[in-house]
Design a protein around this motif. Structure first.
Motif, mmCIF file in Angstrom:
data_model
loop_
_atom_site.group_PDB
_atom_site.id
_atom_site.type_symbol
_atom_site.label_atom_id
_atom_site.label_comp_id
_atom_site.label_asym_id
_atom_site.label_seq_id
_atom_site.Cartn_x
_atom_site.Cartn_y
_atom_site.Cartn_z
ATOM 1 N N ILE A 47 0.949 -1.201 0.021
ATOM 2 C CA ILE A 47 -0.219 -0.012 0.086
ATOM 3 C C ILE A 47 0.777 1.097 0.043
ATOM 4 O O ILE A 47 0.504 2.194 -0.879
ATOM 5 N N ALA A 48 2.016 1.325 0.847
ATOM 6 C CA ALA A 48 2.837 2.512 0.911
ATOM 7 C C ALA A 48 3.721 2.553 -0.427
ATOM 8 O O ALA A 48 3.750 3.582 -0.860
ATOM 9 N N LEU A 49 4.151 1.314 -0.832
ATOM 10 C CA LEU A 49 4.816 1.538 -2.055
ATOM 11 C C LEU A 49 4.184 1.586 -3.391
ATOM 12 O O LEU A 49 4.720 2.836 -4.004
ATOM 13 N N GLN A 50 3.019 1.468 -3.299
ATOM 14 C CA GLN A 50 2.084 2.045 -4.525
ATOM 15 C C GLN A 50 1.760 3.569 -4.363
ATOM 16 O O GLN A 50 1.730 4.271 -5.281
ATOM 17 N N GLN A 51 1.521 3.967 -2.989
ATOM 18 C CA GLN A 51 1.417 5.436 -2.918
ATOM 19 C C GLN A 51 2.524 6.170 -3.256
ATOM 20 O O GLN A 51 2.553 7.065 -3.860
ATOM 21 N N LEU A 52 3.743 5.879 -3.086
ATOM 22 C CA LEU A 52 4.887 6.467 -3.562
ATOM 23 C C LEU A 52 5.161 6.074 -4.977
ATOM 24 O O LEU A 52 6.022 6.964 -5.438
ATOM 25 N N GLY A 53 4.539 4.984 -5.547
ATOM 26 C CA GLY A 53 4.847 4.936 -6.825
ATOM 27 C C GLY A 53 6.166 4.268 -7.093
ATOM 28 O O GLY A 53 6.837 4.780 -8.166
ATOM 29 N N ILE A 54 6.616 3.560 -6.460
ATOM 30 C CA ILE A 54 7.961 2.819 -6.625
ATOM 31 C C ILE A 54 7.889 1.279 -6.192
ATOM 32 O O ILE A 54 6.972 0.883 -5.661
ATOM 33 N N SER A 55 9.141 0.906 -6.616
ATOM 34 C CA SER A 55 8.913 -0.792 -6.412
ATOM 35 C C SER A 55 9.626 -0.824 -5.041
ATOM 36 O O SER A 55 10.434 0.183 -4.174
ATOM 37 N N ALA A 56 9.690 -2.079 -4.286
ATOM 38 C CA ALA A 56 10.199 -2.363 -3.020
ATOM 39 C C ALA A 56 11.824 -2.242 -3.124
ATOM 40 O O ALA A 56 12.377 -1.809 -2.209
ATOM 41 N N GLU A 57 12.385 -2.660 -4.129
ATOM 42 C CA GLU A 57 14.061 -2.327 -4.253
ATOM 43 C C GLU A 57 14.477 -0.793 -4.138
ATOM 44 O O GLU A 57 15.648 -0.720 -3.834
ATOM 45 N N GLU A 58 13.534 -0.263 -4.348
ATOM 46 C CA GLU A 58 13.654 1.441 -4.302
ATOM 47 C C GLU A 58 13.533 2.064 -2.989
ATOM 48 O O GLU A 58 13.493 3.330 -2.510
ATOM 49 N N ALA A 59 13.001 1.172 -1.975
ATOM 50 C CA ALA A 59 12.738 1.580 -0.688
ATOM 51 C C ALA A 59 13.461 0.937 0.573
ATOM 52 O O ALA A 59 13.899 -0.060 0.291
ATOM 53 N N ALA A 60 13.388 1.795 1.560
ATOM 54 C CA ALA A 60 14.099 1.214 2.901
ATOM 55 C C ALA A 60 13.023 1.405 4.122
ATOM 56 O O ALA A 60 12.292 2.469 4.093
ATOM 57 N N MET A 61 12.976 0.283 4.873
ATOM 58 C CA MET A 61 11.976 0.307 5.851
ATOM 59 C C MET A 61 12.825 0.401 7.063
ATOM 60 O O MET A 61 13.916 -0.081 7.467
ATOM 61 N N VAL A 62 12.301 1.629 7.990
ATOM 62 C CA VAL A 62 13.185 1.884 9.157
ATOM 63 C C VAL A 62 12.279 1.867 10.445
ATOM 64 O O VAL A 62 11.300 2.146 10.354
ATOM 65 N N GLY A 63 12.517 0.842 11.321
ATOM 66 C CA GLY A 63 11.905 0.230 12.448
ATOM 67 C C GLY A 63 12.780 -0.329 13.542
ATOM 68 O O GLY A 63 14.049 -0.360 13.468
ATOM 69 N N ASP A 64 12.085 -0.371 14.744
ATOM 70 C CA ASP A 64 12.572 -0.897 16.014
ATOM 71 C C ASP A 64 12.430 -2.239 16.046
ATOM 72 O O ASP A 64 12.785 -2.961 17.048
ATOM 73 N N ASP A 65 11.704 -3.091 15.138
ATOM 74 C CA ASP A 65 11.430 -4.417 15.433
ATOM 75 C C ASP A 65 11.954 -5.328 14.089
ATOM 76 O O ASP A 65 12.033 -5.132 13.113
ATOM 77 N N ILE A 66 13.189 -6.252 14.734
ATOM 78 C CA ILE A 66 14.026 -6.820 13.966
ATOM 79 C C ILE A 66 12.981 -7.790 12.876
ATOM 80 O O ILE A 66 13.462 -8.111 11.832
ATOM 81 N N HIS A 67 12.100 -8.419 13.316
ATOM 82 C CA HIS A 67 11.217 -9.354 12.756
ATOM 83 C C HIS A 67 10.073 -8.320 11.942
ATOM 84 O O HIS A 67 10.142 -8.757 10.600
ATOM 85 N N THR A 68 9.392 -7.805 12.582
ATOM 86 C CA THR A 68 7.795 -7.253 11.787
ATOM 87 C C THR A 68 8.462 -6.145 10.888
ATOM 88 O O THR A 68 7.872 -5.955 9.970
ATOM 89 N N ASP A 69 9.257 -5.215 11.303
ATOM 90 C CA ASP A 69 9.858 -4.233 10.486
ATOM 91 C C ASP A 69 11.016 -4.613 9.539
ATOM 92 O O ASP A 69 10.667 -4.601 8.323
ATOM 93 N N VAL A 70 12.110 -5.151 10.093
ATOM 94 C CA VAL A 70 13.260 -5.174 9.196
ATOM 95 C C VAL A 70 12.993 -6.617 8.359
ATOM 96 O O VAL A 70 13.396 -6.632 7.313
ATOM 97 N N GLY A 71 12.943 -7.695 9.214
ATOM 98 C CA GLY A 71 12.781 -8.750 8.338
ATOM 99 C C GLY A 71 11.881 -8.920 7.234
ATOM 100 O O GLY A 71 11.969 -9.431 6.357
ATOM 101 N N ALA A 72 10.838 -8.508 7.698
ATOM 102 C CA ALA A 72 9.522 -8.434 6.615
ATOM 103 C C ALA A 72 10.036 -7.576 5.271
ATOM 104 O O ALA A 72 9.581 -7.939 4.252
ATOM 105 N N ALA A 73 10.680 -6.506 5.790
ATOM 106 C CA ALA A 73 11.128 -5.600 4.489
ATOM 107 C C ALA A 73 12.193 -6.227 3.713
ATOM 108 O O ALA A 73 11.932 -6.108 2.434
ATOM 109 N N LEU A 74 12.886 -6.982 4.246
ATOM 110 C CA LEU A 74 13.941 -7.628 3.447
ATOM 111 C C LEU A 74 13.501 -8.914 2.486
ATOM 112 O O LEU A 74 13.803 -9.103 1.556
ATOM 113 N N ARG A 75 12.223 -9.514 3.128
ATOM 114 C CA ARG A 75 11.671 -10.553 2.562
ATOM 115 C C ARG A 75 11.157 -10.158 1.257
ATOM 116 O O ARG A 75 10.980 -10.823 0.241
#
Length: 275
Positions: A193-221
């Protein structure tokens, strides 16, 4: 590291901790806006509606409107209407119900008749009776989806760590034998939803979070970069998990420097997506 085009930033634990602004957060976000770095706030907070979160940020001095905040409550309300799963049984705090104003819902004490069962952060309002009522609603209608507003396990409150929505969703999945529809992190569709709103692909974004699994791990996947901050729920043991962040920052205060070191700013004259 390849050049990035935008940032997705968690709120609780990154920008603020409960009702306290993380030191340096206001300056960091102001710098990102000055440098025209597109960014959205992507949060699993399900205890407040988007408007209330925008007001909270404004009270901290952070300029953000509702459209810049991606929440499970707003995503779930839209999904329930689109997929035809009304009436909804809402297990949410009263303020979060504002995002469901357009959704037909059941009375608070109903135990039958749900078209969907929505589980958010009820905090101390969770009781055996409430959890059992959610279970009875699911068992009454085998076609009613169990809608999870994220799968965050816990968060850091002013009095210490508190259980979030994840453990209660897991209990209902186990009891009902039904897998939840997750409309929040770590679901790829939620990041989408966020990527579509920004008009970019996943490879063009970085997720910044404090949760190693829900934020970082999910983004990397899904192909995004993952940046972990040492604030909020961060524990040193997070660095011993199989998840390998692309960066570990002391706090969001270091984010503009990280972006400057590893990414290209928009070309001179390019306008930010946000006012």
């Amino acid at each position: 590291m390849a050049s990035l085009r935008a940032l997705l930033i968690d709120l609780d634990g990154v920008v603020y901790e409960d009702d306290r602004l993380v030191p340096g957060a206001l300056e960091a976000l102001s710098r990102l806006r000055e440098e025209s770095v597109p960014h959205l706030f992507v949060t699993n907070t399900s205890s407040k509606a988007r408007g209330e979160l925008a007001t909270k940020l404004a009270n901290f001095g952070v300029a953000a409107d509702e459209e810049q905040i991606i929440t499970p409550t707003a995503a779930a309300a839209e999904w329930i209407i689109r997929e035809g799963h009304e009436p909804a049984a809402l297990f949410l705090q009263s303020s979060a119900r504002r995002d469901f104003a357009g959704v037909r819902s059941l009375p608070f004490d109903a135990e039958v008749g749900a078209g969907s069962v929505v589980i958010g952060d009820l905090c101390s309002a969770w009781t055996f009776a409430e959890l059992n009522r959610a279970f009875r609603l699911l068992m009454d209608n085998p076609r009613a989806p169990l809608v999870a507003l994220g799968r965050t396990r816990y968060w850091l409150a002013s009095d210490g760590l508190r259980l979030d929505v994840g453990p209660f969703v897991a209990a209902l999945e186990e009891a009902s034998g039904r897998a939840a529809v997750v409309l929040g992190k770590p679901a790829p569709e939620f990041f989408g939803i966020a990527l579509q709103q920004l008009g970019i692909s996943a490879e063009e974004a970085a997720m910044v979070g404090d949760d190693i699994h829900t934020d970082v791990g999910a983004a990397l996947r899904i192909g995004m970069k993952g940046v972990l901050v040492r604030t909020g729920k961060f524990r040193n043991s997070d660095l011993e998990t199989p998840v390998s962040p692309d960066a570990v920052l002391k706090s969001i205060a270091e984010l503009p420097h990280w972006w400057r070191m590893h990414n290209s700013y928009p070309r001179p004259g390019q306008r930010s997506r946000f006012p």
